[in-house]
Design an enzyme around this catalytic site. Structure first.
Site, PDB file in Angstrom:
ATOM      1  N   HIS A 138      49.966  31.536  44.386  1.00  0.00           N
ATOM      2  CA  HIS A 138      50.341  32.917  44.686  1.00  0.00           C
ATOM      3  C   HIS A 138      51.841  33.013  44.949  1.00  0.00           C
ATOM      4  O   HIS A 138      52.351  32.496  45.928  1.00  0.00           O
ATOM      5  CB  HIS A 138      49.573  33.507  45.867  1.00  0.00           C
ATOM      6  CG  HIS A 138      49.414  35.005  45.741  1.00  0.00           C
ATOM      7  ND1 HIS A 138      50.433  35.903  46.000  1.00  0.00           N
ATOM      8  CD2 HIS A 138      48.375  35.754  45.339  1.00  0.00           C
ATOM      9  CE1 HIS A 138      50.029  37.132  45.789  1.00  0.00           C
ATOM     10  NE2 HIS A 138      48.771  37.074  45.371  1.00  0.00           N
ATOM     11  N   HIS A 148      40.910  35.085  36.348  1.00  0.00           N
ATOM     12  CA  HIS A 148      40.278  35.745  37.491  1.00  0.00           C
ATOM     13  C   HIS A 148      39.673  37.056  37.003  1.00  0.00           C
ATOM     14  O   HIS A 148      40.297  38.113  37.086  1.00  0.00           O
ATOM     15  CB  HIS A 148      41.312  36.004  38.589  1.00  0.00           C
ATOM     16  CG  HIS A 148      40.720  36.523  39.866  1.00  0.00           C
ATOM     17  ND1 HIS A 148      41.295  36.297  41.085  1.00  0.00           N
ATOM     18  CD2 HIS A 148      39.612  37.268  40.120  1.00  0.00           C
ATOM     19  CE1 HIS A 148      40.573  36.866  42.033  1.00  0.00           C
ATOM     20  NE2 HIS A 148      39.548  37.470  41.468  1.00  0.00           N
ATOM     21  N   GLU A 208      38.536  31.896  38.937  1.00  0.00           N
ATOM     22  CA  GLU A 208      38.645  32.442  40.281  1.00  0.00           C
ATOM     23  C   GLU A 208      37.765  33.679  40.410  1.00  0.00           C
ATOM     24  O   GLU A 208      37.490  34.366  39.425  1.00  0.00           O
ATOM     25  CB  GLU A 208      40.094  32.851  40.577  1.00  0.00           C
ATOM     26  CG  GLU A 208      41.098  31.731  40.487  1.00  0.00           C
ATOM     27  CD  GLU A 208      42.511  32.214  40.755  1.00  0.00           C
ATOM     28  OE1 GLU A 208      43.381  31.352  41.006  1.00  0.00           O
ATOM     29  OE2 GLU A 208      42.756  33.437  40.688  1.00  0.00           O
TER      30      GLU A 208
END
Length: 238
Positions: free
Chosen positions: A190, A43, A70
């Site tokens: 997450h 990310h 991401e």
């Protein structure tokens, strides 16, 4: 089979703390694959505080499992996807200064913007996943964007797992069923860890992929990276 994608952002954070190239992010990614990871997730953020854009370009040359990038779909992110053409692009609604992703897309308000972005990404040949909260109202609008998958934001599940795991997983089971009915693939990520992962998988057996970084890297400090990846793989096989 639910695939394990290892997010290596925290490896880059450790490297950046001292400068230089130790640990070597590319080598760690290759080792993760060798140890059983079925995907690599990154990310990159605009300030490059962990994964740098150059890291993404370097990783794209060597990653042989599914490469998942991401990010918030600004111009720089879109250009990176066009250049790298990863297996998957996961769209998150993070502002530039976000410490970590902390909510999913409002797919009602952002449906038309996301539809245009999804169409552009799919033209590149990249599978698209949209980061989403476990609320039913966001799923049909997500489907209308043309996305291939949604990624369930699992921090609320992880936060309440030890209090009442049945209650914590219930909204995820409900929206996962809705995603199936709509023909959406299903990812999750997450705050998933060795304590709560197996229960999520047991209740949502048709998860396509989980993306795990922080907890996995923390566990690797105690168990070693190879052993830790195998431990996470076993949680997904229960």
């Amino acid at each position: 089979m639910t695939k394990l994608s290892v997010n290596i952002n925290k490896i880059a954070t450790l490297r950046n703390a001292r400068g230089g190239n130790n640990p070597d992010v590319v080598k760690v990614a290759l080792d993760c694959e060798r140890f059983g990871a079925q995907g690599i997730t990154v990310h990159p953020r605009p300030d490059e505080r962990h994964i740098r854009y150059q890291d993404v370009l370097d990783l794209a040359k060597v990653v042989t499992t599914e490469f998942n990038i991401e990010g918030y779909p600004d111009a720089r992110y879109m250009q990176l996807i066009r250049e790298v053409k990863p297996a998957q692009a996961t769209l998150v609604p993070d502002p530039p200064d976000a410490i970590t992703s902390n909510t999913g897309w409002d797919t009602i308000e952002n449906q038309f913007m996301l539809r245009d972005i999804v169409a552009e990404l799919k033209e590149i040949g990249t599978r698209v996943s949209i980061f989403i909260n476990p609320e039913a109202k966001y799923f049909e609008p997500a489907k209308l964007t043309g996305t291939d998958r949604v990624e369930l934001y699992t921090e609320p599940y992880a936060s309440h797992y030890h209090e009442d795991r049945e209650k914590a997983v219930k909204p995820y089971v409900e929206v996962a069923q809705l995603a199936q009915e709509l023909g959406l693939g299903l990812n999750a990520g997450h705050d998933l860890d060795l304590h709560n992962l197996a229960f999520l998988k047991k209740n949502i057996p048709y998860l396509d992929e989980v993306s795990i970084g922080h907890a996995l890297v923390c566990d690797a400090l105690y168990y070693g990276l190879e052993n830790t990846i195998q431990m996470y793989r076993r949680q997904l096989e229960i």
